[in-house]
Motif scaffolding. Structure first.
Motif: not given
Length: 392
Positions: A146-155, A174-180, A199-206
């Motif tokens: 998520a941090k390196h590929l950003r909007t190219a992936v939905k993790v 810790l990595n400024n990534i939003r959990v959704d 502003s979060p750098v990416a969004t990750v689904e946990v």
């Protein structure tokens, strides 16, 4: 926990109570249990036992000084580790965790890099792609995606442990990534979405869910399986819902069965008969690919091997999924027995069909008494990599 780490000097008393200079004796005091230990190595082992039991409130500063509002599970101290620009917090016993703790292996860094490269190649063709880290643990792999590929992936990161899910969410912050969690179900013990300042750098689904259930419920373009040990129990679910021309990467760490140290376990898990050979790593890779191909064929899908790596502590196989019974049949035809000479290590794959050909290129069977050849497998007889592969 405070430790008197400097040696205390005990002076012997001479006659009449006067202190005389004697032999200096070093000892260490533990403030947790008030024990006195003479040797430094014994004191280190003693401290580790306190840490593993969660009997200390010490703070640990790793490679990055990051404050945390919540204490670590069981009162343990967090260690901060940075890999490929991604920060993750670890427990001090991450290499030898208890049953409810999280595990992290620093030696698997090459594995994570290879998996990331295969995902980046797929991201060049599809944008965005839905990818799954089926065994999150600390979440290091999915966070790197998520941090390196950003909007190219939905993790999507899944784990069945409450402790792991909580740590993954904290590592996201810790990595400024939003959990959704989206609409896919519970996201953790509290079911809440984390808030990231700025502003979060990416969004990750946990998602707190069993890996098999997750893969049966939702389709993905990229699936990575890295359980503790063998991944054979998760292959059917992975190929059931993976999209056409998607990628499945499998990491197996059961080296004792892969490298012919436990042949009975090898037969039970992989349905293969192998012996220890000079090319045992290639043998292990072909055995894992054969198991992956059979799982794909059961779902009417074939595979194309993009990458196979066998090191001392893991075997990584990355395959592209080709949908259709014709593709499944073509992959199944590449599962053959291997004829191996135990004297000179010569080997050859048996030809397809019911006719058995025991002819080896060597002449050991004629010049030596008894039989020297054994049949191994079934194994994957096709290529183990494809340098010219196009993701289209």
């Amino acid at each position: 926990m405070c430790i008197c780490h400097l040696p205390c000097r005990n002076l012997k008393t001479g006659p009449g109570g006067d202190q005389a200079s004697g032999r200096h004796v070093a000892h260490y005091h533990c403030v947790v249990c008030s024990v006195t230990i003479a040797r430094k190595t014994d004191m280190v082992s003693h401290l580790k036992r306190h840490v593993n039991k969660g009997e200390t409130e010490a703070s640990y500063s790793g490679s990055t000084d990051v404050p945390f509002d919540e204490p670590a599970p069981s009162g343990q101290a967090y260690e901060i580790m940075k890999e490929l620009g991604t920060n993750v917090q670890l427990l001090p016993n991450h290499t030898t965790p208890q049953k409810s703790d999280t595990y992290f292996n620093r030696k698997m860094k090459p594995n994570r890099q290879l998996v990331f490269c295969s995902l980046a190649v797929l991201a060049e063709e599809r944008n965005p792609i839905e990818c799954l880290d089926a065994f999150g643990a600390t979440g290091i792999m999915g966070l790197q995606w998520a941090k390196h590929l950003r909007t190219a992936v939905k993790v999507t990161i899944t784990d069945i442990s409450d402790t792991c899910v909580k740590m993954i969410k904290e590592n996201c912050e810790l990595n400024n990534i939003r959990v959704d969690g989206g609409s896919r179900g519970p996201r953790g013990p509290d079911g809440a979405t984390s808030k990231v300042e700025g502003s979060p750098v990416a969004t990750v689904e946990v998602v707190k869910m069993d890996a098999n259930v997750t893969m049966h419920l939702w389709p993905f373009d990229y699936i990575h399986l890295d359980p503790f040990g063998t991944a054979v129990n998760y292959l059917d679910a992975a190929f059931r819902n993976v999209r056409n021309l998607g990628i499945v990467s499998v990491t197996s760490t059961d080296t004792s069965s892969l490298y012919a140290k436990s042949p009975n376990v090898t037969l039970r898990h992989y349905g293969c008969h192998i012996v220890r050979t000079e090319y045992y790593r290639e043998l292990a890779a072909r055995m894992v690919v054969a198991t992956v191909a059979r799982a794909a064929a059961r779902c009417n899908k074939g595979i194309e091997v993009l990458l196979a790596v066998a090191l001392e502590h893991f075997v990584l196989v990355v395959v592209r999924v080709l949908r259709g019974p014709t593709q499944a049949d073509e992959s199944a035809k590449k599962l053959r027995k291997l004829l191996h000479c135990q004297w000179c290590e010569e080997r050859v794959f048996l030809r397809p069909g019911n006719m058995v050909d025991d002819t080896l290129p060597c002449s050991c069977h004629g010049s030596l008494p008894g039989r020297t050849a054994v049949q191994l497998g079934p194994l994957w007889c096709g290529p183990l990599f494809n340098t010219a592969s196009s993701m289209q």
